[in-house]
Enzyme design. Structure first.
Site, PDB file in Angstrom:
ATOM      1  N   GLU A 151       7.867   2.326  14.357  1.00 38.29           N
ATOM      2  CA  GLU A 151       9.119   3.371  12.869  1.00 38.29           C
ATOM      3  C   GLU A 151       9.272   4.312  12.966  1.00 38.29           C
ATOM      4  O   GLU A 151       8.570   5.401  13.245  1.00 38.29           O
ATOM      5  CB  GLU A 151       7.971   2.559  11.435  1.00 38.29           C
ATOM      6  CG  GLU A 151       7.089   1.429  11.609  1.00 38.29           C
ATOM      7  CD  GLU A 151       7.487   0.135  10.002  1.00 38.29           C
ATOM      8  OE1 GLU A 151       8.946   0.279  10.387  1.00 38.29           O
ATOM      9  OE2 GLU A 151       7.108  -0.103   9.458  1.00 38.29           O
ATOM     10  N   GLU A 185       4.121  -4.144  12.355  1.00 35.79           N
ATOM     11  CA  GLU A 185       2.904  -3.313  12.489  1.00 35.79           C
ATOM     12  C   GLU A 185       2.058  -3.619  11.870  1.00 35.79           C
ATOM     13  O   GLU A 185       2.234  -4.556  10.493  1.00 35.79           O
ATOM     14  CB  GLU A 185       3.701  -2.332  11.771  1.00 35.79           C
ATOM     15  CG  GLU A 185       4.850  -1.197  12.394  1.00 35.79           C
ATOM     16  CD  GLU A 185       4.210  -0.698  13.269  1.00 35.79           C
ATOM     17  OE1 GLU A 185       2.829  -0.412  13.058  1.00 35.79           O
ATOM     18  OE2 GLU A 185       5.083   0.215  14.002  1.00 35.79           O
ATOM     19  N   ASN A 223       0.792  -1.177  -0.048  1.00 43.93           N
ATOM     20  CA  ASN A 223      -0.011   0.083  -0.089  1.00 43.93           C
ATOM     21  C   ASN A 223       0.749   1.153   0.007  1.00 43.93           C
ATOM     22  O   ASN A 223       0.378   2.738  -0.494  1.00 43.93           O
ATOM     23  CB  ASN A 223      -0.814  -0.213   1.149  1.00 43.93           C
ATOM     24  CG  ASN A 223      -0.749   0.239   2.643  1.00 43.93           C
ATOM     25  OD1 ASN A 223       0.713   0.047   2.927  1.00 43.93           O
ATOM     26  ND2 ASN A 223      -1.287   0.434   3.640  1.00 43.93           N
ATOM     27  N   CYS A 274      -2.959   1.777   6.669  1.00 45.21           N
ATOM     28  CA  CYS A 274      -2.793   1.106   8.300  1.00 45.21           C
ATOM     29  C   CYS A 274      -3.769   2.142   9.018  1.00 45.21           C
ATOM     30  O   CYS A 274      -4.338   1.728   9.860  1.00 45.21           O
ATOM     31  CB  CYS A 274      -1.684   0.887   9.042  1.00 45.21           C
ATOM     32  SG  CYS A 274      -0.687  -0.263   7.433  1.00 45.21           S
TER      33      CYS A 274
END
Ligand code: UN1
Length: 498
Positions: free
Chosen positions: A466, A252, A154, A286
């Site tokens: 991250e 994640e 994505n 996300c």
């Protein structure tokens, strides 16, 4: 139509086929008649070669001064600027997102390059007094070793950059295993790293499906760290394997992000946020807004506004400047979104708008889903609890601020969150009480910036973040160093006490 690309693995500075010679195809999700690329279907033997190369390169790369390592990453940033438009076009063709969003994807990689490059001259540790005389104490960051980076489709440029850039600046070597839906984007990105002059083996690329290439990497005894972004199911499997094989693992995973709109909110602003958060990238982030928690007093008005505004959204190919709703990545995901619509109606939700696969005209050749609003959703329904990853938003009505926060928190996930209110007290209470890694006040759930930590609480992650300064904690180990210059044995906790 452009000529299909032939993508290869990149191992030890050389572009190679999979040992088996097997290949797979990547197609345009907006028009599946268009072949974008063929790419290697790698297996354990290819992974093994890449790990050997990365291990060998690590011996020297870790000794390259961090500011010099960072200069390579800076150069990657400059090249990303140079190739931004070309990359954006490729992202749009291969992954489907609009060109505007695709440019944002590349820009996030550029931002990450320049931010990470700065870290090469920081990577700060601590110096602190020793409890003993004539003794010096400090901490330094040490690289971890060989890092396997398993990335989703994505954000095919931004997310590999998020992982690879801090990893390299910290002195690790990497093996990228990109999603099988976006191999051409990953190939172009790794070619840019190569053009920046990184020594052979410092960055490697192994294409293939998760079960083979990804699985072999995660199991490999000479991989030290796995950083994964993707589904909760795969993340749980990776976490279990890394636990068994003693690897550091950064996960994640899913989200069920909500935007609260209180009765005192600026409704026009909240509307723009909701439309962008829910339907941007067709909900395939996300961070996408998949629940709208609306106060009863504005619920009807806001729902009408949302329906009115969303009904004007245009579906189409990413390169059409009028497109607002891009395709779903592949047929499997499209069917999954459709399945959730069946579940929603079975559970008693009302489909206020959309709800179907879009097949008019040219759309029939791609994987399009109508922007969809579900009303009458209750917190126990599966569409209020499970990640859909499509342009589907569920409306939940509440009667108070406390109820809104409780419902927002009533999920196993905790990535992004948002509240629209003009009440400063409520805004601060929300900042304190929302269980999520990211909270926006008067902004949508999407829009994270690379110099701040990105990640989630509860089952969204496993405690890591991250980008930002937090990425250094993923890609380094602390070493504590004591230097005793007293010339005699000094026993801590003993010699300086009565
Ligand atoms: C993701 O969907 O995994 O905040 C990343 C955002 C983007 C990053 C999303 N900057 O939506």
């Amino acid at each position: 139509m452009t000529t299909p690309l032939t993508c290869l693995n990149f191992i030890n500075g050389v572009w190679v086929n999979a040992e088996s010679g097997n290949t797979l195809e990547s197609r345009n999700p907006a028009d599946n008649r268009q072949l974008i690329a063929t790419f290697p279907s790698s297996a354990a033997d290819d992974v093994d070669t890449a790990v050997i190369a990365a291990r060998k390169a690590y011996i020297t790369w870790r000794q390259v001064p961090a500011p010099t390592r960072a200069e390579y990453v800076f150069r990657v940033g400059e090249l990303l600027v140079k190739y931004k438009e070309e990359l954006a076009q490729l992202i749009s063709r291969e992954m489907g997102k609009t060109l505007t969003e695709a440019r944002g994807d590349v820009q996030e990689g550029i931002d990450c390059a320049f931010y990470s490059a700065g870290e090469g001259r920081r990577l700060f540790g601590q110096t602190t007094p020793s409890e003993m005389p004539n003794k010096f104490a400090m901490t330094v960051r040490m690289p971890i070793g060989v890092c396997a980076l398993i990335t989703p489709w994505n954000f095919p440029i931004a997310i590999p950059c998020w992982k690879a850039m801090p990893a390299l600046v910290c002195g690790n070597t990497v093996i990228l295993k990109p999603a099988e839906d976006t191999p051409a984007c990953a190939t172009k990105l790794v070619a840019i790293f190569a053009e920046a002059g990184l020594p052979p083996g410092v960055i490697n690329l192994v294409h293939g499906v998760g079960e083979n290439a990804g699985g072999a990497l995660v199991e490999h005894p000479d991989v030290d760290l796995v950083s994964f972004t993707g589904s909760s199911e795969t993340g749980a499997q990776i976490g279990a394997i890394c636990g068994r094989t003693h690897k550091r693992v950064c996960l994640e995973m899913g989200g069920k992000n909500a935007q609260i709109v209180m009765e005192d909110a600026d409704l026009e602003l909240a509307l723009e946020g909701a439309v962008w958060g829910a339907f941007g990238t067709s909900g395939q982030r996300c961070t996408a807004t998949s629940r709208l928690i609306l106060h009863r007093d504005i619920k009807e008005k806001f729902t009408t506004m949302l329906k009115e505004r969303s009904s004007k959204l245009r579906l189409g190919t990413g390169d059409d400047p009028n497109t607002e709703i891009c395709p779903i990545i592949n047929s499997r995901q499209l069917q999954r979104v459709k399945k959730y619509l069946d579940i929603a109606t079975q559970e008693g939700a009302t489909v206020l708008m959309g709800g179907e696969i879009a097949t008019e005209g040219e759309l029939q050749h791609g994987y399009f889903f109508q922007p969809t609003i579900l009303d009458g959703v209750t917190p126990d329904m599966r569409v209020a609890r499970e990640e859909i990853f499509g342009p589907v938003v569920a409306i939940i009505e509440v009667t108070s601020f406390e109820e809104a926060i409780n419902i927002l928190n009533d999920t196993k996930y905790g990535l992004s969150s948002s509240i629209y209110t003009r009440d400063i007290n409520r805004a601060f209470a929300a900042m304190r009480d929302i269980e999520a890694g990211i909270t926006y006040i008067n902004g949508p759930t999407i829009g994270a910036e690379v110099h701040l930590p990105f990640g989630g609480v509860k089952q969204t992650g496993n405690g890591h973040r991250e980008v930002g300064i937090a990425a250094l904690d993923v890609f380094t180990e602390w070493k504590t160093v004591y230097v005793d210059f007293s010339g005699s044995l000094q026993r801590a906790q003993i010699d300086n006490r009565e």
